[in-house]
Scaffold this active site. Structure first.
Site, PDB file in Angstrom:
ATOM      1  N   GLU A 167      -3.011  10.449   3.132  1.00 32.37           N
ATOM      2  CA  GLU A 167      -4.162  10.364   3.866  1.00 32.37           C
ATOM      3  C   GLU A 167      -4.122  11.926   4.696  1.00 32.37           C
ATOM      4  O   GLU A 167      -3.226  12.382   5.194  1.00 32.37           O
ATOM      5  CB  GLU A 167      -4.017   9.395   4.966  1.00 32.37           C
ATOM      6  CG  GLU A 167      -3.859   7.981   4.406  1.00 32.37           C
ATOM      7  CD  GLU A 167      -3.715   6.758   5.533  1.00 32.37           C
ATOM      8  OE1 GLU A 167      -4.597   6.005   5.591  1.00 32.37           O
ATOM      9  OE2 GLU A 167      -2.824   6.882   5.981  1.00 32.37           O
ATOM     10  N   ASP A 201      -3.285  -7.859  10.887  1.00 34.78           N
ATOM     11  CA  ASP A 201      -3.045  -8.411  12.500  1.00 34.78           C
ATOM     12  C   ASP A 201      -2.222  -7.742  13.237  1.00 34.78           C
ATOM     13  O   ASP A 201      -1.714  -8.390  14.077  1.00 34.78           O
ATOM     14  CB  ASP A 201      -2.814 -10.116  12.242  1.00 34.78           C
ATOM     15  CG  ASP A 201      -1.353 -10.163  11.582  1.00 34.78           C
ATOM     16  OD1 ASP A 201      -0.637  -9.016  11.419  1.00 34.78           O
ATOM     17  OD2 ASP A 201      -1.019 -11.406  11.588  1.00 34.78           O
ATOM     18  N   ASN A 260       2.632   7.237   3.542  1.00 35.60           N
ATOM     19  CA  ASN A 260       2.800   6.002   4.178  1.00 35.60           C
ATOM     20  C   ASN A 260       3.090   4.983   3.192  1.00 35.60           C
ATOM     21  O   ASN A 260       2.566   5.006   1.794  1.00 35.60           O
ATOM     22  CB  ASN A 260       1.701   5.407   5.160  1.00 35.60           C
ATOM     23  CG  ASN A 260       2.351   4.655   6.129  1.00 35.60           C
ATOM     24  OD1 ASN A 260       3.465   4.313   6.110  1.00 35.60           O
ATOM     25  ND2 ASN A 260       1.382   4.174   7.197  1.00 35.60           N
ATOM     26  N   LYS A 267       0.867  -6.540  12.573  1.00 38.45           N
ATOM     27  CA  LYS A 267       2.192  -6.579  12.011  1.00 38.45           C
ATOM     28  C   LYS A 267       2.553  -5.771  10.765  1.00 38.45           C
ATOM     29  O   LYS A 267       3.559  -5.872  10.393  1.00 38.45           O
ATOM     30  CB  LYS A 267       2.451  -8.024  11.469  1.00 38.45           C
ATOM     31  CG  LYS A 267       2.500  -9.125  12.913  1.00 38.45           C
ATOM     32  CD  LYS A 267       2.727 -10.704  12.226  1.00 38.45           C
ATOM     33  CE  LYS A 267       2.275 -11.563  13.571  1.00 38.45           C
ATOM     34  NZ  LYS A 267       2.779 -12.806  13.032  1.00 38.45           N
ATOM     35  N   ILE A 268       1.535  -4.841  10.381  1.00 38.41           N
ATOM     36  CA  ILE A 268       2.023  -3.933   9.498  1.00 38.41           C
ATOM     37  C   ILE A 268       3.087  -2.983   9.914  1.00 38.41           C
ATOM     38  O   ILE A 268       3.021  -2.451  11.173  1.00 38.41           O
ATOM     39  CB  ILE A 268       0.643  -2.821   9.093  1.00 38.41           C
ATOM     40  CG1 ILE A 268      -0.174  -3.677   8.316  1.00 38.41           C
ATOM     41  CG2 ILE A 268       1.333  -1.652   8.599  1.00 38.41           C
ATOM     42  CD1 ILE A 268      -1.509  -3.237   7.958  1.00 38.41           C
ATOM     43  N   ILE A 269       4.165  -2.888   9.065  1.00 36.40           N
ATOM     44  CA  ILE A 269       5.365  -2.022   9.347  1.00 36.40           C
ATOM     45  C   ILE A 269       5.143  -0.637   8.645  1.00 36.40           C
ATOM     46  O   ILE A 269       5.230  -0.501   7.384  1.00 36.40           O
ATOM     47  CB  ILE A 269       6.499  -2.579   9.087  1.00 36.40           C
ATOM     48  CG1 ILE A 269       6.666  -3.750   9.695  1.00 36.40           C
ATOM     49  CG2 ILE A 269       7.733  -1.629   9.339  1.00 36.40           C
ATOM     50  CD1 ILE A 269       8.026  -4.491   9.288  1.00 36.40           C
ATOM     51  N   ASP A 296      -0.095   5.407   0.709  1.00 38.07           N
ATOM     52  CA  ASP A 296      -0.837   6.074   0.973  1.00 38.07           C
ATOM     53  C   ASP A 296      -0.630   7.604   1.006  1.00 38.07           C
ATOM     54  O   ASP A 296       0.346   8.067   1.294  1.00 38.07           O
ATOM     55  CB  ASP A 296      -1.294   5.900   2.525  1.00 38.07           C
ATOM     56  CG  ASP A 296      -1.759   4.381   2.694  1.00 38.07           C
ATOM     57  OD1 ASP A 296      -2.441   3.980   1.904  1.00 38.07           O
ATOM     58  OD2 ASP A 296      -1.649   3.918   3.816  1.00 38.07           O
ATOM     59  N   GLU A 339       5.845   6.044   7.838  1.00 38.71           N
ATOM     60  CA  GLU A 339       4.948   7.411   7.884  1.00 38.71           C
ATOM     61  C   GLU A 339       5.851   8.481   8.006  1.00 38.71           C
ATOM     62  O   GLU A 339       6.859   8.699   8.520  1.00 38.71           O
ATOM     63  CB  GLU A 339       4.062   7.613   9.079  1.00 38.71           C
ATOM     64  CG  GLU A 339       3.112   6.393   9.301  1.00 38.71           C
ATOM     65  CD  GLU A 339       3.514   5.359  10.166  1.00 38.71           C
ATOM     66  OE1 GLU A 339       4.743   5.301  10.359  1.00 38.71           O
ATOM     67  OE2 GLU A 339       2.743   4.364  10.594  1.00 38.71           O
ATOM     68  N   GLU A 347       0.718  -1.004  -0.025  1.00 37.17           N
ATOM     69  CA  GLU A 347       0.133   0.186   0.064  1.00 37.17           C
ATOM     70  C   GLU A 347       0.733   1.376   0.005  1.00 37.17           C
ATOM     71  O   GLU A 347       1.785   1.446   0.674  1.00 37.17           O
ATOM     72  CB  GLU A 347      -0.809  -0.023   1.424  1.00 37.17           C
ATOM     73  CG  GLU A 347      -2.061   1.010   1.053  1.00 37.17           C
ATOM     74  CD  GLU A 347      -3.065   0.830   2.305  1.00 37.17           C
ATOM     75  OE1 GLU A 347      -3.513  -0.548   2.372  1.00 37.17           O
ATOM     76  OE2 GLU A 347      -3.316   1.811   3.163  1.00 37.17           O
TER      77      GLU A 347
END
Length: 299
Positions: A122, A145, A137, A147-149, A120, A152, A118
């Site tokens: 935002e 779950d 990002n 565990k997204i790193i 982003d 930003e 992804e």
């Protein structure tokens, strides 16, 4: 005569100082405008509703989407891309918008649920009297779950994004990702390894939704539906590049006059200005983060 000359010189000095202060809060010209190289796209030809169709309205080539207690809304490009230029003119709602996210982003979440990429743009909603924060990002094979790193970088813009439309864009090539505001580069994310760069095809999305748990001052302020509906307006859609179905000979677009990509010296100067004067958060400089998970910060 002498007093008149002194007065004139004093006025001139004040004007110079005033002009300098104005320029100090406005980025220098990038000297190149990649959005002018990409034609606008009819919304109905390039996109479809993704969710909340009752919260979308097209009026005189401008799409309005809104959030209320019942639903938000989102749209998605018809085609997946493996590189390209993706942008839109966006105008935000003034006033109390805490907890509300307005976005323009690339993702392959539906194709790779739980393991998606992804990119982003935002807008993080705000409270009365405080400016919006623009968050950029990049996720690489992230999961839903926890565990997204995140990678930003956040900015306070040098203009009020509620007063008029401004153009926000992502240039994604196999070598780099460049985020632009009114053709001014605000961030460049180069490919340093396959592990830290999105390489799978993605679609272009836009949406408005309730992210009260984190959007405004880490969730301190929530969406307050006595101010509903929360609206966002989009126009001048642009999505051009190599689709997932293009031949291998399809050459990626560039954010600069250089076909090989990168930025000109003037573009880099404009980006440095933005990052010096408008950036309020950089994940690479957040010492609370585990940077073994973001090796691009120290390579």
């Amino acid at each position: 005569m002498g007093n008149s000359l002194i007065s004139l010189l004093s006025i001139f000095h004040l004007l110079v100082l005033w002009g300098s202060s104005v320029n100090a809060y406005w980025p220098p010209s990038p000297g190149y405008w990649p959005s002018s190289k990409v034609s606008s796209l009819n919304f109905y030809k390039g996109f479809r509703n993704l969710w909340g169709p009752q919260h979308q309205r097209m009026d005189q080539n401008a799409l309005t989407i809104w959030l209320d207690r019942t639903s938000g809304s989102g749209f998605k490009s018809v085609k997946p891309f493996r590189s390209g230029y993706f942008g839109a003119n966006i105008k935000l709602q003034p006033g109390y918008t805490a907890g509300v996210i307005t976005s323009l982003y690339l993702s392959n979440n539906e194709a790779h649920p739980g393991f998606h990429d992804e990119v982003d743009i935002e807008f993080l909603g705000t409270t009365f009297g405080k400016p919006y924060t623009l968050q950029t990002n990049v996720y690489i094979r992230g999961s839903g779950d926890g565990k997204i790193i995140g990678r930003e970088m956040k900015f306070r813009l040098w203009f009020d994004p509620t007063k008029d439309f401004h153009h926000y864009a992502i240039l994604w090539s196999p070598r780099e990702i460049i985020f632009l505001v009114d053709d001014i580069p605000i961030r460049r994310y180069p490919k340093k390894s396959a592990a830290t760069f999105p390489l799978r095809p993605m679609w272009l999305y836009g949406s408005i939704w309730d992210a009260s748990s984190w959007a405004t001052e880490d969730g301190k302020y929530k969406a307050d539906y006595k101010y509903q509906p929360f609206t966002a307006k989009y126009t001048n859609f642009k999505a051009l590049g190599c689709t997932a179905y293009s031949s291998a000979r399809c050459y990626p677009l560039s954010a600069s006059p250089y076909r090989s990509g990168g930025l000109t010296r003037q573009q880099r100067q404009a980006m440095r200005w933005v990052q010096t004067h408008s950036m309020v958060y950089n994940y690479c400089k957040d010492y609370k983060r585990d940077h073994s998970l973001t090796p691009e910060c120290w390579r």
